[in-house]
Design a protein around this motif. Sequence first.
Motif: not given
Length: 489
Positions: A73-79, A81-94, A122-128
């Motif tokens: 489950v992934k929750y975002a406070v705003d829009s 960061t849509p779900v796309n390749s950048d979002y799914l393939l980027a290393p974690s913030p750490t 499952i996320t409230n983010r929109a798909p790209d």
Amino acid sequence: MSALPAPSRTGVRIAGDKYQWLIAWQGCLTVLHDAEVLPSNPVLSVGVEQDGVGNLDDVVLYRAVPPHTYAQVKYAVDSSTPVNSDYLLAPSPTGGPSILKKIAGTWRQLTAEDTVVDLALITNRAPDPGDPLIGLRDARTGLLMPKAGLLGPGSARGIARRMWAKAAGLTEKDLLELLDCLRIDTSRDLTHLRELVQYQMIAAGLRHDQGAIDAGADWVACQVRDGHRILTGQMIRAGVQALNLRAGPARAVLSIATLKPDPMAAEADYALDWIDRFEGATAYAKRRPEAPATWAQLQDQIEDVRTHLPAGTTAVAVTGSVRQAPAFLLGSVFRMVTGADLAVLQRGELWSTDGAFDTALPPLQNVHALGQGLDLAVAVGVAVDPTEDVLAFLRAQQTPVADLLVLRPPVGVKDNAVPDQATANALAVGIRDAVRRASRTAPRVHLFLAGPMALAVMLGHRWNRVRPTTVYEDVATEEFYEPAFTIEA
């Protein structure tokens, strides 16, 4: 309205936790529903932040036999960061593994012994929609397959596949196997999620007001706080009793959509999706089947829905979007003489065909003589008065009717003429009785409806000992109407 300040990190974390507890409460409702309705492979318990299942541990649905469902489950406070390749393939913030790499690792772990699994992000983010793979997502299933596997290596899709496979540490073949079981459940914002939970509480036979929804999610939070990672059916039932949530019978869920997608379709015991088979670009414009689809085909499929519900089903929650004629037909399929009870959410309240009322509510009646034959035409006007349109149609088509009987609520034609379940049931009985009396010598009834969907369901539910009936649909053309269904009453 003044703008809200940006949430703090603590506020974001609390909002994300509440979002996860609400999704876990959905799983608990599935456990309750399945225990009553008895589908072929019920969900028996819910895992929350479950140990030993890798990254997809936020919510786990354990069924009688696999596939179990493992969800992150992934929750975002705003829009932003849509779900796309950048979002799914980027290393974690750490600097750790990406979301996709973590999911791939969990998939390998869970399927090491050829176990079949169902995975979900499952996320409230929109798909790209512009992403070469995410843009292929099937809104009905949440899957990127089979489209993700099509086209050659030189296409944008093929290049994206290689990039995803490399980032996940998989071969392209393995990536496609993962995508075969990974649902990308996007745009599940809080309003949408609460609507789904409301319907599921109805299906489970529970109260479905906003306070009840919050109480269920808070109960999950308390269980997690107390160290419970597996929520069993016994625990969930005890929680429901302690919270005083029980309101009525559990119901099988039947989704029928002809106008717009039904958010409950994926949770339904059976879903009939005719959205792409109705002409029109918007829900308002979808009024008739688009060739080669026909009203007769839709009637056959609606009349067959009982065979797709769990054996012995009598209580049914109806979700989706249909116009008057299909709603009436559905009510007649589950007619009162069969012992069925249909419930529809109308204006936020549950209207059940078994709902109590004091006495039948006789409608106002007007008769217009046509002298074109022996049949009887009936127009039921609740939200609008269809008299002039129906008369024009009957005369233009030379429909073989002697009279047009117009029936209206006792308070007249207006949006709130039928304010609640009791009034709807009482009026449905009054309308049916009036038609029975008027059609005793008529070979056939020609029925035109203009009112709440739930009233059409209730009227069809009680349509017994009435002459054979042709139900018409308002198709918003020069002819006004066309015959949709024929019902042997």
